[in-house]
Scaffold this active site. Structure first.
Site, mmCIF file in Angstrom:
data_model
loop_
_atom_site.group_PDB
_atom_site.id
_atom_site.type_symbol
_atom_site.label_atom_id
_atom_site.label_comp_id
_atom_site.label_asym_id
_atom_site.label_seq_id
_atom_site.Cartn_x
_atom_site.Cartn_y
_atom_site.Cartn_z
ATOM 1 N N GLY A 174 0.828 -1.200 0.000
ATOM 2 C CA GLY A 174 0.000 0.000 0.000
ATOM 3 C C GLY A 174 0.857 1.241 0.000
ATOM 4 O O GLY A 174 2.089 1.165 -0.059
ATOM 5 N N SER A 175 0.217 2.393 0.058
ATOM 6 C CA SER A 175 0.945 3.663 0.008
ATOM 7 C C SER A 175 1.746 3.923 1.278
ATOM 8 O O SER A 175 2.780 4.583 1.245
ATOM 9 C CB SER A 175 -0.026 4.816 -0.234
ATOM 10 O OG SER A 175 -1.011 4.857 0.793
ATOM 11 N N ASP A 178 3.115 -2.268 4.011
ATOM 12 C CA ASP A 178 3.194 -3.528 3.272
ATOM 13 C C ASP A 178 2.551 -4.619 4.118
ATOM 14 O O ASP A 178 2.623 -4.582 5.358
ATOM 15 C CB ASP A 178 4.650 -3.899 2.970
ATOM 16 C CG ASP A 178 5.331 -2.890 2.051
ATOM 17 O OD1 ASP A 178 4.655 -2.395 1.139
ATOM 18 O OD2 ASP A 178 6.516 -2.602 2.266
ATOM 19 N N LYS A 192 0.640 -6.257 9.039
ATOM 20 C CA LYS A 192 0.651 -4.961 8.354
ATOM 21 C C LYS A 192 1.813 -4.149 8.914
ATOM 22 O O LYS A 192 1.782 -3.710 10.053
ATOM 23 C CB LYS A 192 -0.674 -4.220 8.567
ATOM 24 C CG LYS A 192 -0.749 -2.878 7.853
ATOM 25 C CD LYS A 192 -2.110 -2.221 8.059
ATOM 26 C CE LYS A 192 -2.206 -0.887 7.335
ATOM 27 N NZ LYS A 192 -3.536 -0.249 7.518
ATOM 28 N N ASP A 308 -12.888 4.596 4.127
ATOM 29 C CA ASP A 308 -12.222 4.041 2.941
ATOM 30 C C ASP A 308 -12.800 2.670 2.614
ATOM 31 O O ASP A 308 -12.075 1.717 2.326
ATOM 32 C CB ASP A 308 -10.713 3.945 3.175
ATOM 33 C CG ASP A 308 -9.932 3.755 1.873
ATOM 34 O OD1 ASP A 308 -10.486 4.049 0.787
ATOM 35 O OD2 ASP A 308 -8.775 3.297 1.932
#
Length: 450
Positions: A174-175, A178, A192, A308
């Site tokens: 992801g931004s 990981d 994560k 989100d």
């Protein structure tokens, strides 16, 4: 051939030196070496043989021009979005300043010098027991220290030392983080790993720690079968900011669209690689998402808004039941409170009020759900029928002129539920408690008619 080389030509025992024939630029390459489509400007000089002046291939130039035109169009759309956003921000600012002036506290929000945050800008959050403060100017939740979260983790048995975890392969990126597949105490887990750069990219290290701590605490509170379960966390940022959960190998996105190879993932049209699951199963997934969100929005004394919600942030467990995940953008919200952070989430699933940087509440999640529900029913990605860029989609969504194509020949009650969920006016969107009841009724009715 080197144009400056010399060739010896023997004649009657004597030798004469003649210059080698020079290759023209388009033969030897020159500054156009490696570019077969390079245009040669000027007249073509004869070198003792006839050369046909054929027009060079322009395929690469055409592609380049097309790419540049798309980029220019994208920048124009972004300019339009930001211009409209700036105009709205100016309108809000004028209104708020007028209210402040009328109520006699204008001087408190317009300090004479500097723009540093004053003590008045920081107030206690509703949940005093968790040692957090909220900056009203930036809406940043800042933990006075990480020790309170560590104490909470140790007291409840979910504090993990990094040495206990064995990391295996990286399964997602992801931004800001990981995702790794790993093992903890013999259990298969997902880890994560928040990138260390995330903490230093914020204005202050403490802000990054605050965001991380907030995500961990939000996840630690959840006790619902359709919400991702926290197993533990390594609370030693910036190098060991790890959130440990169940390992769930499949996201709703893969299950629905059958994208299980790199070629399909990168394809513009996203070709399906497996059959579309039956409608009944898709509606059950929608119902489970609704139940999870009803649980999050119903928490007291402060609710949780996800901000989100999208198929790639919703996973399926080994029993193929939904688990809402990724609380990196989530936040606590008190009753009758509005959030102000704009552009939180993903454009395609983002509510109009969030795009426009207007105050918003938990109904922004209902909008995202409406887009997901339509995606589940149709089996199609949102806006796949258009070639719009994300910024153009955002602009038209915020203006209320664009929504994904609705399903055909489906239950009208279901279609009406989708319409209500993505209504431009957030107050007209139903609560998840209503959505849960409606979906349950629709599913039961379909089972009876089979």
């Amino acid at each position: 051939m080197n144009p400056f080389s010399r060739n010896k030509k023997n004649s009657g025992g004597g030798g004469s030196i003649t210059p080698a024939r020079k290759s023209p630029p388009f033969e030897r390459g020159g500054c156009c070496r490696g570019f077969p489509d390079c245009l040669v400007i000027g007249s073509i000089i004869s070198y003792g043989k006839t050369r046909t002046n054929q027009p060079p291939s322009t395929s690469k130039f055409d592609l380049k021009v097309e790419e540049l035109e798309k980029e220019v169009q994208k920048q124009r759309e972004l300019k339009t979005v930001y211009k409209a956003r700036l105009a709205r921000a100016q309108e809000y600012m004028k209104y708020y300043l007028q209210v402040a002036k009328e109520n006699g506290f204008l001087q408190l929000i317009l300090p004479a010098t500097g723009s540093s945050i004053k003590h008045e800008d920081v107030v206690d959050n509703h949940d005093q027991n968790h040692n957090i403060i909220v900056n009203r100017q930036t809406e940043t939740v800042i933990y006075r220290d990480l020790e309170s979260v560590i104490r909470l983790a140790k007291a409840n048995g979910w504090h993990i030392d990094p040495s206990e975890i064995e990391l295996h392969s990286k399964v997602a990126r992801g931004s800001t983080s990981d995702i790794y597949k790993g093992t903890w105490r013999g259990i298969e887990v997902a880890v994560k790993w928040i990138n260390s750069d995330f903490f230093y990219s914020n204005e202050e290290l403490e802000d990054g720690i605050g965001f991380f701590a907030q995500e961990v605490e939000i996840l630690s509170r959840q006790r619902h079968q359709n919400v991702l379960q926290l197993m533990g966390a390594c609370l030693d940022p910036p190098n060991h900011a790890w959130i440990v959960t169940d390992f769930l190998p499949m996201a709703l996105q893969e299950w629905l669209h059958g994208l299980d190879d790199d070629r399909s993932r990168k394809s513009k049209k996203k070709e399906r690689t497996s059959p579309l699951p039956p409608l009944h199963e898709r509606l059950v997934k929608a119902l489970e998402i609704s139940k999870a969100m009803q649980y999050l929005h119903g928490q007291k004394p402060v609710k949780v808004i996800h901000r989100d919600l999208k198929p790639s942030n919703i996973f399926l467990d080994h029993g193929m039941h939904v688990r809402v995940a990724d609380f990196g953008h989530a936040r606590f919200l008190g009753d009758n409170e509005k959030a102000l952070t704009g552009e939180t989430g993903t454009y395609v699933y983002m509510a109009p009020e969030v795009i426009k940087c207007e105050p918003y509440d938990e109904k922004c999640d209902v909008y995202s759900f409406g887009i997901i529900l339509n995606e589940l029913v149709t089996g199609q990605h949102p806006y796949i029928e258009t070639d719009y860029s994300p910024s153009k989609i955002a602009l038209q969504v915020s203006e209320g002129t664009l929504r994904p194509t609705l399903p055909e020949n489906e239950d009208q009650e279901l279609i009406e539920l989708i319409r209500m969920s993505w209504d431009n006016a957030s107050t007209k969107r139903p609560a998840f408690s209503t959505i849960t009841i409606t979906l349950t009724t629709i599913i039961e009715k379909q089972m009876v008619t089979k």
